[in-house]
Design a protein around this motif. Sequence first.
Motif, short mmCIF file in Angstrom:
data_model
loop_
_atom_site.label_atom_id
_atom_site.label_comp_id
_atom_site.label_asym_id
_atom_site.label_seq_id
_atom_site.Cartn_x
_atom_site.Cartn_y
_atom_site.Cartn_z
N ALA A 62 -29.76 70.22 -133.56
CA ALA A 62 -28.54 70.94 -133.97
C ALA A 62 -28.58 72.42 -133.59
N ALA A 63 -29.78 72.92 -133.24
CA ALA A 63 -29.90 74.33 -132.88
C ALA A 63 -29.25 74.64 -131.53
N ARG A 64 -29.13 73.64 -130.66
CA ARG A 64 -28.66 73.87 -129.30
C ARG A 64 -27.14 73.92 -129.22
N THR A 65 -26.64 74.64 -128.24
CA THR A 65 -25.20 74.70 -128.01
C THR A 65 -24.67 73.35 -127.55
N ALA A 66 -25.41 72.69 -126.65
CA ALA A 66 -24.96 71.41 -126.08
C ALA A 66 -25.30 70.26 -127.01
N ARG A 67 -24.41 69.30 -127.06
CA ARG A 67 -24.65 68.07 -127.79
C ARG A 67 -25.16 67.02 -126.81
N ILE A 68 -26.45 66.86 -126.74
CA ILE A 68 -27.09 65.93 -125.81
C ILE A 68 -27.79 64.85 -126.62
N VAL A 69 -27.51 63.60 -126.29
CA VAL A 69 -28.07 62.49 -127.07
C VAL A 69 -28.72 61.48 -126.13
N ASP A 70 -30.01 61.21 -126.37
CA ASP A 70 -30.76 60.13 -125.71
C ASP A 70 -30.62 60.15 -124.19
N VAL A 71 -30.95 61.29 -123.59
CA VAL A 71 -30.97 61.38 -122.13
C VAL A 71 -32.25 60.68 -121.64
N PRO A 72 -32.13 59.67 -120.78
CA PRO A 72 -33.33 58.99 -120.28
C PRO A 72 -34.13 59.88 -119.33
N THR A 73 -35.44 59.90 -119.50
CA THR A 73 -36.30 60.72 -118.66
C THR A 73 -36.89 59.93 -117.50
N GLY A 74 -36.82 58.60 -117.57
CA GLY A 74 -37.45 57.77 -116.55
C GLY A 74 -38.95 57.67 -116.71
N LEU A 75 -39.48 58.15 -117.83
CA LEU A 75 -40.91 58.16 -118.08
C LEU A 75 -41.25 57.37 -119.34
N SER A 76 -42.46 56.91 -119.39
CA SER A 76 -42.97 56.25 -120.58
C SER A 76 -44.17 57.02 -121.08
N GLY A 77 -44.39 57.02 -122.38
CA GLY A 77 -45.52 57.75 -122.92
C GLY A 77 -45.60 57.65 -124.42
N GLN A 78 -46.63 58.26 -124.96
CA GLN A 78 -46.84 58.30 -126.40
C GLN A 78 -46.39 59.65 -126.93
N VAL A 79 -45.70 59.62 -128.06
CA VAL A 79 -45.15 60.84 -128.65
C VAL A 79 -45.67 61.00 -130.06
N ARG A 80 -46.09 62.21 -130.38
CA ARG A 80 -46.44 62.53 -131.76
C ARG A 80 -46.03 63.98 -132.01
N THR A 81 -46.08 64.40 -133.25
CA THR A 81 -45.68 65.76 -133.60
C THR A 81 -46.83 66.52 -134.24
N ALA A 82 -46.80 67.83 -134.04
CA ALA A 82 -47.74 68.73 -134.69
C ALA A 82 -46.94 69.95 -135.13
N GLY A 83 -46.46 69.92 -136.38
CA GLY A 83 -45.58 70.98 -136.84
C GLY A 83 -44.27 70.94 -136.10
N ASP A 84 -43.88 72.06 -135.51
CA ASP A 84 -42.63 72.13 -134.74
C ASP A 84 -42.82 71.77 -133.27
N THR A 85 -44.00 71.29 -132.93
CA THR A 85 -44.29 70.95 -131.53
C THR A 85 -44.35 69.44 -131.35
N ILE A 86 -43.67 68.97 -130.30
CA ILE A 86 -43.75 67.57 -129.92
C ILE A 86 -44.81 67.44 -128.84
N LEU A 87 -45.73 66.51 -129.00
CA LEU A 87 -46.81 66.27 -128.05
C LEU A 87 -46.54 64.96 -127.33
N VAL A 88 -46.60 65.00 -126.01
CA VAL A 88 -46.31 63.81 -125.19
C VAL A 88 -47.48 63.57 -124.25
N GLU A 89 -47.93 62.32 -124.23
CA GLU A 89 -48.98 61.90 -123.29
C GLU A 89 -48.49 60.70 -122.50
N PHE A 90 -48.63 60.76 -121.17
CA PHE A 90 -48.24 59.65 -120.31
C PHE A 90 -49.32 58.58 -120.28
#
Length: 229
Positions: free
Chosen positions: A201-229
């Motif tokens: 909600a902080a962003r000006t644009a309303r963007i929902v579920d844009v596909p990245t074409g990538l697969s990976g594992q996602v986890r969070t650490a506070g306000d940071t999203i961590l992604v590993e392929f």
Amino acid sequence: MTRKTMLEAARRLPRSPIYGIGVCRAGEGFIDYEIGWADLERDVVWAHEQLVAAGISADDHVLITTPNHEGPWLSPVIRALRQIGATYTPAETYNWDSARFLSVLARMPITVAIGLCAETLGSVKAQNPDLAAVFEKVRVIWARPDAHAELVAANVDSTLMAFLGPALALARPDAPEVLRVDGAEWDVHDKDGHLVVSATAARTARIVDVPTGLSGQVRTAGDTILVEF
């Protein structure tokens, strides 16, 4: 008229309501999205935090490879470099600019490279297959996924960077395979086995579920999203 008076005159002009419009790939097509001035300011703060955490300082000379259309992702990085006081030299990502890339690398005290891609690396390797010797004096290399994999295979220290839809993802040298995304700005999650990105909600644009074409594992650490392929 001097540069100073030109800047003063420009500041008196009405400012556009948005900083700019980004374009990113979404599956088989592309989407346009607005970038507000406040979005840009927060992106610069985040980029500054990542660079400082990686040890980038005013003593560094940075070689950054990016075409103009990548401004939505890498303009905040360039602005953060200016804030830090680091010297930076730009080059294009295309193979026809590899001679300039190598010339800058050989003639200037480059200590950091940002944005290295497979096209540039392929041209560099064709001219000098010993990548370890080419990048011997470069302390930190942020490379895109294909280039990162090739550098690692050549025993060259490389730190991963990627564009996840509209979101910039940067790893840090102490965890070079773990991409970090600003979780206050973006949401990254798995959908049907693939990573998708949405704006918060902080962003000006309303963007929902844009596909990245990538697969990976996602986890969070506070306000940071961590992604590993």
